[in-house]
Design a protein around this motif. Structure first.
Motif, PDB file in Angstrom:
ATOM      1  N   SER A 145      36.523  41.543  31.551  1.00  0.00           N
ATOM      2  CA  SER A 145      35.563  42.649  31.656  1.00  0.00           C
ATOM      3  C   SER A 145      34.549  42.509  32.786  1.00  0.00           C
ATOM      4  CB  SER A 145      34.804  42.817  30.345  1.00  0.00           C
ATOM      5  OG  SER A 145      33.938  41.722  30.128  1.00  0.00           O
ATOM      6  N   LEU A 146      34.197  41.285  33.166  1.00  0.00           N
ATOM      7  CA  LEU A 146      33.172  41.077  34.197  1.00  0.00           C
ATOM      8  C   LEU A 146      33.636  40.031  35.211  1.00  0.00           C
ATOM      9  CD1 LEU A 146      30.050  40.947  31.831  1.00  0.00           C
ATOM     10  CD2 LEU A 146      30.666  42.825  33.378  1.00  0.00           C
ATOM     11  N   PRO A 147      34.727  40.312  35.940  1.00  0.00           N
ATOM     12  CA  PRO A 147      35.215  39.327  36.905  1.00  0.00           C
ATOM     13  C   PRO A 147      34.221  39.115  38.044  1.00  0.00           C
ATOM     14  CG  PRO A 147      36.386  41.398  37.168  1.00  0.00           C
ATOM     15  CD  PRO A 147      35.505  41.548  35.958  1.00  0.00           C
ATOM     16  N   LYS A 148      34.266  37.922  38.609  1.00  0.00           N
ATOM     17  CA  LYS A 148      33.373  37.581  39.726  1.00  0.00           C
ATOM     18  C   LYS A 148      34.182  37.306  40.992  1.00  0.00           C
ATOM     19  CE  LYS A 148      29.659  35.875  36.838  1.00  0.00           C
ATOM     20  NZ  LYS A 148      28.819  34.752  36.452  1.00  0.00           N
ATOM     21  N   ASN A 149      33.480  37.171  42.104  1.00  0.00           N
ATOM     22  CA  ASN A 149      34.068  36.848  43.409  1.00  0.00           C
ATOM     23  C   ASN A 149      35.125  37.859  43.846  1.00  0.00           C
ATOM     24  OD1 ASN A 149      32.419  34.647  43.145  1.00  0.00           O
ATOM     25  ND2 ASN A 149      34.062  33.152  42.950  1.00  0.00           N
ATOM     26  N   ASN A 150      34.872  39.129  43.591  1.00  0.00           N
ATOM     27  CA  ASN A 150      35.770  40.215  44.002  1.00  0.00           C
ATOM     28  C   ASN A 150      37.145  40.155  43.357  1.00  0.00           C
ATOM     29  OD1 ASN A 150      33.850  41.475  45.743  1.00  0.00           O
ATOM     30  ND2 ASN A 150      34.242  39.849  47.229  1.00  0.00           N
ATOM     31  N   ASN A 151      37.277  39.470  42.231  1.00  0.00           N
ATOM     32  CA  ASN A 151      38.535  39.443  41.490  1.00  0.00           C
ATOM     33  C   ASN A 151      38.639  40.678  40.613  1.00  0.00           C
ATOM     34  OD1 ASN A 151      39.982  36.771  41.919  1.00  0.00           O
ATOM     35  ND2 ASN A 151      37.877  36.111  41.585  1.00  0.00           N
ATOM     36  N   LEU A 152      39.852  41.032  40.265  1.00  0.00           N
ATOM     37  CA  LEU A 152      40.105  42.088  39.297  1.00  0.00           C
ATOM     38  C   LEU A 152      40.070  41.487  37.895  1.00  0.00           C
ATOM     39  CD1 LEU A 152      43.074  43.882  41.092  1.00  0.00           C
ATOM     40  CD2 LEU A 152      40.710  44.677  40.902  1.00  0.00           C
ATOM     41  N   PRO A 153      39.940  42.287  36.855  1.00  0.00           N
ATOM     42  CA  PRO A 153      40.063  41.768  35.492  1.00  0.00           C
ATOM     43  C   PRO A 153      41.444  41.148  35.293  1.00  0.00           C
ATOM     44  CG  PRO A 153      39.098  43.954  35.471  1.00  0.00           C
ATOM     45  CD  PRO A 153      39.586  43.705  36.868  1.00  0.00           C
ATOM     46  N   THR A 154      41.475  39.947  34.720  1.00  0.00           N
ATOM     47  CA  THR A 154      42.740  39.220  34.557  1.00  0.00           C
ATOM     48  C   THR A 154      42.828  38.558  33.193  1.00  0.00           C
ATOM     49  OG1 THR A 154      41.734  37.304  35.660  1.00  0.00           O
ATOM     50  CG2 THR A 154      43.126  38.733  37.021  1.00  0.00           C
ATOM     51  N   TYR A 155      44.057  38.225  32.837  1.00  0.00           N
ATOM     52  CA  TYR A 155      44.395  37.461  31.636  1.00  0.00           C
ATOM     53  C   TYR A 155      45.573  36.569  32.022  1.00  0.00           C
ATOM     54  CZ  TYR A 155      48.223  40.791  31.191  1.00  0.00           C
ATOM     55  OH  TYR A 155      49.341  41.546  31.442  1.00  0.00           O
ATOM     56  N   ALA A 156      45.939  35.634  31.138  1.00  0.00           N
ATOM     57  CA  ALA A 156      47.049  34.729  31.452  1.00  0.00           C
ATOM     58  C   ALA A 156      48.088  34.767  30.338  1.00  0.00           C
ATOM     59  CB  ALA A 156      46.542  33.308  31.647  1.00  0.00           C
ATOM     60  N   ILE A 157      49.315  34.440  30.713  1.00  0.00           N
ATOM     61  CA  ILE A 157      50.427  34.364  29.763  1.00  0.00           C
ATOM     62  C   ILE A 157      51.122  33.015  29.936  1.00  0.00           C
ATOM     63  CG2 ILE A 157      52.679  35.298  29.118  1.00  0.00           C
ATOM     64  CD1 ILE A 157      51.743  38.007  30.046  1.00  0.00           C
ATOM     65  N   TYR A 158      51.410  32.365  28.819  1.00  0.00           N
ATOM     66  CA  TYR A 158      52.290  31.197  28.822  1.00  0.00           C
ATOM     67  C   TYR A 158      53.572  31.616  28.117  1.00  0.00           C
ATOM     68  CZ  TYR A 158      54.829  27.171  27.386  1.00  0.00           C
ATOM     69  OH  TYR A 158      55.865  26.285  27.184  1.00  0.00           O
ATOM     70  N   ASP A 159      54.731  31.354  28.760  1.00  0.00           N
ATOM     71  CA  ASP A 159      56.018  31.658  28.142  1.00  0.00           C
ATOM     72  C   ASP A 159      57.079  30.720  28.711  1.00  0.00           C
ATOM     73  OD1 ASP A 159      57.931  32.963  26.580  1.00  0.00           O
ATOM     74  OD2 ASP A 159      58.266  34.548  28.064  1.00  0.00           O
ATOM     75  N   LYS A 160      57.635  29.887  27.854  1.00  0.00           N
ATOM     76  CA  LYS A 160      58.772  29.013  28.199  1.00  0.00           C
ATOM     77  C   LYS A 160      58.526  28.180  29.455  1.00  0.00           C
ATOM     78  CE  LYS A 160      61.905  32.288  26.094  1.00  0.00           C
ATOM     79  NZ  LYS A 160      62.407  33.600  26.409  1.00  0.00           N
ATOM     80  N   GLY A 161      57.383  27.504  29.504  1.00  0.00           N
ATOM     81  CA  GLY A 161      57.107  26.610  30.614  1.00  0.00           C
ATOM     82  C   GLY A 161      56.584  27.271  31.875  1.00  0.00           C
ATOM     83  N   MET A 162      56.215  28.530  31.790  1.00  0.00           N
ATOM     84  CA  MET A 162      55.675  29.261  32.931  1.00  0.00           C
ATOM     85  C   MET A 162      54.315  29.836  32.545  1.00  0.00           C
ATOM     86  SD  MET A 162      56.193  30.398  36.071  1.00  0.00           S
ATOM     87  CE  MET A 162      57.941  30.498  36.410  1.00  0.00           C
ATOM     88  N   ILE A 163      53.339  29.646  33.426  1.00  0.00           N
ATOM     89  CA  ILE A 163      52.029  30.261  33.237  1.00  0.00           C
ATOM     90  C   ILE A 163      51.817  31.270  34.359  1.00  0.00           C
ATOM     91  CG2 ILE A 163      49.531  29.912  33.155  1.00  0.00           C
ATOM     92  CD1 ILE A 163      50.066  27.072  32.169  1.00  0.00           C
ATOM     93  N   SER A 164      51.402  32.469  33.966  1.00  0.00           N
ATOM     94  CA  SER A 164      51.117  33.526  34.935  1.00  0.00           C
ATOM     95  C   SER A 164      49.739  34.110  34.642  1.00  0.00           C
ATOM     96  CB  SER A 164      52.144  34.656  34.830  1.00  0.00           C
ATOM     97  OG  SER A 164      53.450  34.161  35.009  1.00  0.00           O
ATOM     98  N   ILE A 165      48.985  34.350  35.692  1.00  0.00           N
ATOM     99  CA  ILE A 165      47.733  35.099  35.573  1.00  0.00           C
ATOM    100  C   ILE A 165      48.011  36.479  36.144  1.00  0.00           C
ATOM    101  CG2 ILE A 165      45.325  35.286  36.270  1.00  0.00           C
ATOM    102  CD1 ILE A 165      45.217  32.238  36.413  1.00  0.00           C
ATOM    103  N   LYS A 166      47.676  37.516  35.346  1.00  0.00           N
ATOM    104  CA  LYS A 166      48.015  38.886  35.722  1.00  0.00           C
ATOM    105  C   LYS A 166      46.807  39.809  35.646  1.00  0.00           C
ATOM    106  CE  LYS A 166      52.779  38.917  33.989  1.00  0.00           C
ATOM    107  NZ  LYS A 166      53.713  39.670  33.122  1.00  0.00           N
ATOM    108  N   THR A 167      46.890  40.881  36.430  1.00  0.00           N
ATOM    109  CA  THR A 167      45.938  41.981  36.296  1.00  0.00           C
ATOM    110  C   THR A 167      46.495  42.942  35.243  1.00  0.00           C
ATOM    111  OG1 THR A 167      46.990  43.401  37.935  1.00  0.00           O
ATOM    112  CG2 THR A 167      45.353  41.798  38.748  1.00  0.00           C
ATOM    113  N   PHE A 168      45.687  43.893  34.842  1.00  0.00           N
ATOM    114  CA  PHE A 168      46.159  44.865  33.851  1.00  0.00           C
ATOM    115  C   PHE A 168      47.146  45.863  34.432  1.00  0.00           C
ATOM    116  CE2 PHE A 168      42.404  43.284  31.635  1.00  0.00           C
ATOM    117  CZ  PHE A 168      42.979  42.992  30.410  1.00  0.00           C
ATOM    118  N   THR A 169      47.296  45.910  35.749  1.00  0.00           N
ATOM    119  CA  THR A 169      48.326  46.746  36.358  1.00  0.00           C
ATOM    120  C   THR A 169      49.654  46.006  36.474  1.00  0.00           C
ATOM    121  OG1 THR A 169      47.666  46.099  38.596  1.00  0.00           O
ATOM    122  CG2 THR A 169      46.639  48.092  37.671  1.00  0.00           C
ATOM    123  N   GLY A 170      49.677  44.729  36.058  1.00  0.00           N
ATOM    124  CA  GLY A 170      50.909  43.959  36.061  1.00  0.00           C
ATOM    125  C   GLY A 170      51.085  43.050  37.265  1.00  0.00           C
TER     126      GLY A 170
END
Length: 178
Positions: A145-170
């Motif tokens: 909700s309040l990203p800093k340093n000109n970043n977009l809002p993000t979340y992360a996913i862990y699945d089968k040994g892979m970590i990805s940080i994504k924006t809400f647009t994918g």
């Protein structure tokens, strides 16, 4: 097991709803929330669609699937309206032979790691996405909700040994194969 990580909701109903949509779309098993659920804090502006009471109502519908960590803006009053525990400053989760150390980041940081035998140090607090390999994997999903340093809002996913940080647009911002 598929995990979604998010931090620093700060009472934004708009971004909570987007997060829940992604959680459902991804068919994740657990939603790991790394603190600062309801209150925006004295140093932050009001986030988009600030409605902490409704954020609590939305999250409570997923209480069996949420692992919550207390952030520096969370209080005992917040725990009274949230129906899942947020009282701990850290916990550990073992998934697919990886030990995730989960914290908000105001006590333990990547520069002040806890004395624990973990594989992945996971924290929030700084509102900036981080994913890097050091002597442990460092993961910060950023702020939804309040990203800093000109970043977009993000979340992360862990699945089968892979970590990805994504924006809400994918858009994949960062990705790391363990």
């Amino acid at each position: 097991m598929k995990l979604i990580f998010a931090s620093d909701i700060h009472g934004s109903l708009y971004y909570t709803n987007l997060l829940i949509d992604k959680f459902n779309q991804e068919k994740a098993n657990k939603l790991i929330l790394l603190g600062d659920f309801l209150y925006h804090g004295p140093r932050n502006p009001l986030p988009k669609d600030y409605n902490p009471q409704e954020v609590a109502n939305v999250l409570n519908k997923f209480k069996e699937r949420i692992i919550g960590i207390r952030g520096n803006c969370d209080s005992e009053v917040d725990q009274m309206v949230l129906e899942f525990p947020i009282s701990t400053l850290y916990t550990q989760v073992f998934v697919d032979n990886y030990l995730f150390f989960l914290t908000h980041g105001h006590r333990y940081t990547e520069n002040d790691l806890p004395q624990a035998n973990h594989t992945i140090f996971t924290y929030g607090h700084i509102h900036v996405p981080v994913l890097e390999r050091k002597h442990v994997i460092i993961l910060n999903p950023g702020s939804i909700s309040l990203p800093k340093n000109n970043n977009l809002p993000t979340y992360a996913i862990y699945d089968k040994g892979m970590i990805s940080i994504k924006t809400f647009t994918g858009e994949v911002v960062k990705q790391l194969k363990l």
